[in-house]
Design a protein around this motif. Structure first.
Motif, mmCIF file in Angstrom:
data_model
loop_
_atom_site.group_PDB
_atom_site.id
_atom_site.type_symbol
_atom_site.label_atom_id
_atom_site.label_comp_id
_atom_site.label_asym_id
_atom_site.label_seq_id
_atom_site.Cartn_x
_atom_site.Cartn_y
_atom_site.Cartn_z
ATOM 1 N N PRO A 165 0.826 -1.202 0.000
ATOM 2 C CA PRO A 165 0.000 0.000 0.000
ATOM 3 C C PRO A 165 0.869 1.265 0.000
ATOM 4 N N VAL A 166 0.390 2.285 -0.659
ATOM 5 C CA VAL A 166 1.050 3.600 -0.651
ATOM 6 C C VAL A 166 0.194 4.509 0.215
ATOM 7 N N ILE A 167 0.703 4.822 1.390
ATOM 8 C CA ILE A 167 -0.051 5.588 2.396
ATOM 9 C C ILE A 167 0.481 7.016 2.425
ATOM 10 N N GLU A 171 -3.863 7.872 4.718
ATOM 11 C CA GLU A 171 -4.883 7.503 3.738
ATOM 12 C C GLU A 171 -4.246 6.691 2.630
ATOM 13 N N LEU A 172 -4.945 5.632 2.185
ATOM 14 C CA LEU A 172 -4.454 4.805 1.092
ATOM 15 C C LEU A 172 -4.614 5.574 -0.212
ATOM 16 N N ARG A 173 -3.463 5.865 -0.854
ATOM 17 C CA ARG A 173 -3.481 6.606 -2.124
ATOM 18 C C ARG A 173 -3.384 5.672 -3.323
ATOM 19 N N TYR A 174 -2.503 4.690 -3.230
ATOM 20 C CA TYR A 174 -2.293 3.773 -4.348
ATOM 21 C C TYR A 174 -1.989 2.378 -3.787
ATOM 22 N N VAL A 175 -1.993 1.407 -4.686
ATOM 23 C CA VAL A 175 -1.499 0.061 -4.385
ATOM 24 C C VAL A 175 -0.434 -0.255 -5.430
ATOM 25 N N LEU A 176 0.833 -0.406 -4.950
ATOM 26 C CA LEU A 176 1.962 -0.683 -5.834
ATOM 27 C C LEU A 176 2.187 -2.199 -5.884
ATOM 28 N N THR A 177 2.277 -2.731 -7.094
ATOM 29 C CA THR A 177 2.310 -4.191 -7.267
ATOM 30 C C THR A 177 3.470 -4.591 -8.166
ATOM 31 N N ALA A 178 4.217 -5.628 -7.713
ATOM 32 C CA ALA A 178 5.217 -6.285 -8.566
ATOM 33 C C ALA A 178 4.690 -7.664 -8.934
ATOM 34 N N VAL A 179 4.663 -7.958 -10.220
ATOM 35 C CA VAL A 179 4.176 -9.253 -10.698
ATOM 36 C C VAL A 179 5.378 -10.182 -10.873
ATOM 37 N N ILE A 180 5.337 -11.337 -10.213
ATOM 38 C CA ILE A 180 6.456 -12.275 -10.184
ATOM 39 C C ILE A 180 6.028 -13.580 -10.850
ATOM 40 N N THR A 181 6.907 -14.123 -11.651
ATOM 41 C CA THR A 181 6.612 -15.378 -12.340
ATOM 42 C C THR A 181 6.959 -16.570 -11.458
ATOM 43 N N PRO A 182 6.191 -17.648 -11.582
ATOM 44 C CA PRO A 182 6.545 -18.853 -10.803
ATOM 45 C C PRO A 182 7.923 -19.386 -11.152
ATOM 46 N N GLU A 183 8.380 -19.150 -12.387
ATOM 47 C CA GLU A 183 9.704 -19.641 -12.751
ATOM 48 C C GLU A 183 10.800 -19.050 -11.875
ATOM 49 N N SER A 184 10.574 -17.838 -11.357
ATOM 50 C CA SER A 184 11.598 -17.205 -10.525
ATOM 51 C C SER A 184 11.764 -17.900 -9.178
ATOM 52 N N LEU A 185 10.798 -18.756 -8.820
ATOM 53 C CA LEU A 185 10.896 -19.489 -7.553
ATOM 54 C C LEU A 185 11.686 -20.780 -7.692
#
Length: 751
Positions: A165-167, A171-185
């Motif tokens: 969350p970006v507070i 107050e919650l302004r944004y939601v910052l998301t990193a998308v990770i591939t299963p291959e990276s695990l």
């Protein structure tokens, strides 16, 4: 009269005796071996659980790194100003440093996608792919690791999100998301050991979908786990249970749930691997037992001839005795062999007991060693971060005060008070960080002859705000001269101030406090007395122990951490004195008495210029041109203040706040000395020095570290990285200027 029992030859009796004697031993051995095999299997299960726990911890460490990186991105000033396109470019730069990240997205609290680094700015964007974790972030305002889902993009690839969350202003302004591939695990689930017990290592997300698998990942990643797996892993945090794998093979599953992500790490082992020891042991014991039984019967049959011969000789000897002839019987070795067997058996039992005791002691020692290493590492990390966080805000304050002094703006008495107390705070920070030295009572003292009245005056000045706020009446009676001690003025001030503060805290408003000092018993006795709440007899013997405090009100207005009086005792004893407390009881006040040895023949302190030692002048050590100094620090206030101070000292100074700025300034400014903050964002000080050296080569400046990390390991690392000096914040400007003056810079001598 009963009929006589049928008689049998001696050989049959010996065979029955041998079998009857050996059979319980064989059964006992089978039971022992079976139990040992079960213990070995239990140990294998524990190893599997530890492996699953280790896999869970590795996954959490991987996710924690991504969360910390996202949280650092969330602090970007571009978001505060609403510059989303600039922030997208910043996210793209960070994404390239994270191999596991496929893309970075920014959402509004209502789930609208604001940008996606995989799409050009302004292009149409796919909708939210995984709603459940997004909803949890919006509700909890906490970082969340989402579940594996099929992406909404063109490729429809599997991935899972890490959301932060970006507070702003609560107050919650944004939601910052990193998308990770299963291959990276793949590196996370890979088995680091060579043991053949582990067959498959798996990570399953919160919804029960396979996210990573060491065997045939292309087939199973993204598929739901079996119902039995979900049922057993949801029932407890970790454990082992029998199951049938997704391949249809009978296995044992060791699992551990990750915290706080609530994923499940599983290590799957074929049942044959864990059941094999029991089966093999029982077959071996059964076969060996039958062999022994047959061998014993055969041996009894063979060796019975000896016993028969001995019995026949005894019978012949008895017959000869009855006939009056001298008896004759050859010696038999049966008894000696029996004793020898008993001795060997006893020796074997004793040896096995000693081996079990040794193994238990070694295991306990290994556990204790591991716990000690872990505690030491945690302490070192805590002390390093504490020192960095405490020293960073002190650095610009110290430097700014020095700038004011050099500009002639620090002539007021208030500036001297601020400067003196700031130095005191810096020393307290240094002592707080040296926990090992404090725990052993090895506090460094800078002793000099000093009148006790001067110490009391400084202590009263320190405690005055609290005394005035609580409207106490303070009466002091300390002679201005004649009470001289050889002491560390700051430490002794801390002792008196702690006693005054303690009395002020535990005395009701409007109370009375007295402080007086006299010669006593060849030394000096200082007494602080109040009419406050007093002490109970049970509390007095423990009063000077750490974290021991008297009763406090619910608002905690009277107490701190309970280390003040413990510090008083340690410091007084370090000065060769002693301290004691006395009270007539609750509500009748308390009295603290400090005895210190009087200083009779003190060496006069060395002059300031003698203590500092010789310092080379700029004309002796530098070339005729002005020395150029580059200051690189992400703390803008600290960097600017230090640059001003260097300019006022006759040097040409430039400032940079991150790696790109540092490289640009280094190429255009061509500094002779570079002061680099180690904890820079993005690329740290070591990386900045390496990049400057790559660009400038032989023209590189002399590097010096400027950091809040001051432990011995930090100094060793900076020295190994080629830094000529390691300055700890807040920096001592005299040491810095002496360092720059002492350098005889040449282009070939750059670090």
């Amino acid at each position: 009269m009963s009929a006589p029992a049928p008689s049998l030859p001696l050989r049959w009796h010996l065979v029955r005796l041998a079998v009857g004697t050996l059979l319980p031993a064989v059964v006992f051995a089978a039971v022992v071996v079976f139990q040992l095999a079960r213990l070995e299997r239990k140990d294998a299960e524990r190893r599997a659980v530890r492996s699953a726990r280790s896999l869970a911890a590795a996954f959490e460490r991987e996710m924690s790194g991504s969360i910390r990186t996202l949280q650092a991105l969330a602090e970007s000033s571009h978001l505060d100003r609403g510059e989303l396109e600039s922030f997208r470019a910043e996210c793209e730069r960070v994404r390239r440093t994270q191999p596991a990240w496929r893309q970075v997205l920014l959402f509004s609290p209502d789930g609208r996608v604001l940008f996606n680094t995989s799409y050009p700015w302004g292009a149409p964007l796919p909708t939210l792919a995984e709603q459940e974790s997004f909803t949890r972030v919006v509700e909890t305002h906490q970082p969340i690791v989402g579940d594996v889902a099929v992406g909404k993009g063109v490729r429809r690839a599997l991935a899972f999100p890490v959301r932060v969350p970006v507070i702003r202003a609560g107050e919650l302004r944004y939601v910052l998301t990193a998308v990770i591939t299963p291959e990276s695990l793949a590196n996370v689930v890979s088995n680091p050991s060579t043991a053949n017990e582990e067959w498959t290592r798996t990570l399953v997300d919160h919804q029960g979908r396979v996210a990573a698998r060491t065997r045939d990942p292309a087939r199973f990643v993204g598929q739901p786990a079996t119902p039995s797996f979900l049922k057993n892993t949801r029932a407890t945090i970790e454990g082992v249970y029998p199951d049938v794998s997704m391949d249809g093979a009978p296995v044992y599953v060791a699992f551990s749930r990750t915290q706080p992500s609530d994923w499940t790490a599983a290590v799957v082992t074929p049942r044959s691997v864990l059941d094999a020891p029991v089966t093999a042991s029982m077959l071996a014991v059964g076969g060996l037992g039958l062999m022994l039984l047959f061998a014993s019967a055969g041996g009894a049959w063979v060796f019975s001839r000896r016993i028969e011969r001995s019995i026949e000789q005894a019978s012949e000897a008895a017959t000869a005795l009855a006939q009056g002839n001298p008896p004759h019987m050859e010696p038999s070795s049966v008894q000696e062999l029996a004793r020898l067997g008993e001795a060997l058996e006893l020796s074997g039992q004793l040896l096995r007991e000693r081996e079990r005791e040794r193994d238990a002691h070694l295991a306990a020692a290994e556990v204790a060693r591991a716990e000690a290493v872990e505690a030491t590492q945690a302490k070192d990390v805590f002390l390093a971060m504490l020192g960095h966080e405490l020293r960073n805000p002190l650095a610009p304050i110290v430097t700014s005060l020095e700038v004011l002094r050099r500009r002639g703006l620090a002539q007021a008495p208030e500036h001297e008070v601020i400067s003196r107390h700031l130095r005191h705070v810096v020393r307290l920070v240094d002592d707080l960080l040296d926990m090992a030295r404090l725990s052993r009572g090895q506090i460094s003292l800078r002793r000099e002859p000093i009148e006790l009245s001067a110490v009391v005056a400084r202590a009263v000045e320190t405690a005055a705000p609290l005394i005035e706020r609580r409207r106490h009446v303070l009466v002091t009676d300390v002679s201005a001269s004649g009470l001289q001690v050889l002491a560390d003025a700051d430490r002794l001030t801390q002792v008196v101030a702690n006693l005054l503060t303690n009395s002020a805290k535990y005395t009701p408003p409007g109370g009375h406090i007295q402080l007086w000092a006299r010669e006593f018993d060849g030394g000096i006795r200082l007494i602080v007395e109040d009419d406050g709440q007093g002490l109970t007899p049970e509390l007095i013997p423990q009063l000077f122990e750490p974290f021991v405090q008297g009763p406090r009100t619910f608002d905690r207005s009277e107490g701190g951490l309970g280390i003040g009086l413990a510090m008083v005792r340690n410091l007084v004893e370090a000065h060769g004195g002693c301290v004691e407390a006395h009270s007539e009881g609750p509500g009748r006040g308390s009295r603290f008495t400090v005895w210190l040895p009087r200083h009779a023949q003190a060496e006069a302190p060395l002059p300031q210029e003698t203590r500092q030692g010789p310092v080379l002048s700029g004309a002796e050590s530098m070339s005729s041109k002005r020395v150029r100094v580059l200051v690189v620090d992400d703390n803008v206030d600290a960097a600017e203040a230090l640059a001003d101070l260097l300019s006022m000292s006759g040097y040409e100074a430039a400032v940079a706040h991150d790696c790109p700025q540092a490289l640009t300034r280094a190429e255009s400014f061509r500094p002779d000395v570079a002061l680099l903050d180690i904890g820079l964002p993005g690329v740290d000080g070591y990386g900045v020095a390496e990049r400057i050296h790559e660009r400038l080569g032989e023209a590189s400046p002399v590097f010096a570290a400027l950091t809040g990390f001051g432990q011995e390991g930090d100094r060793t690392r900076s020295q190994a990285a080629g830094f000529r000096h390691h300055f700890v914040k807040p920096i001592d400007i005299e040491d810095l200027l002496a360092f720059i003056k002492s350098l005889r810079l040449t282009r070939s001598g750059a670090a």
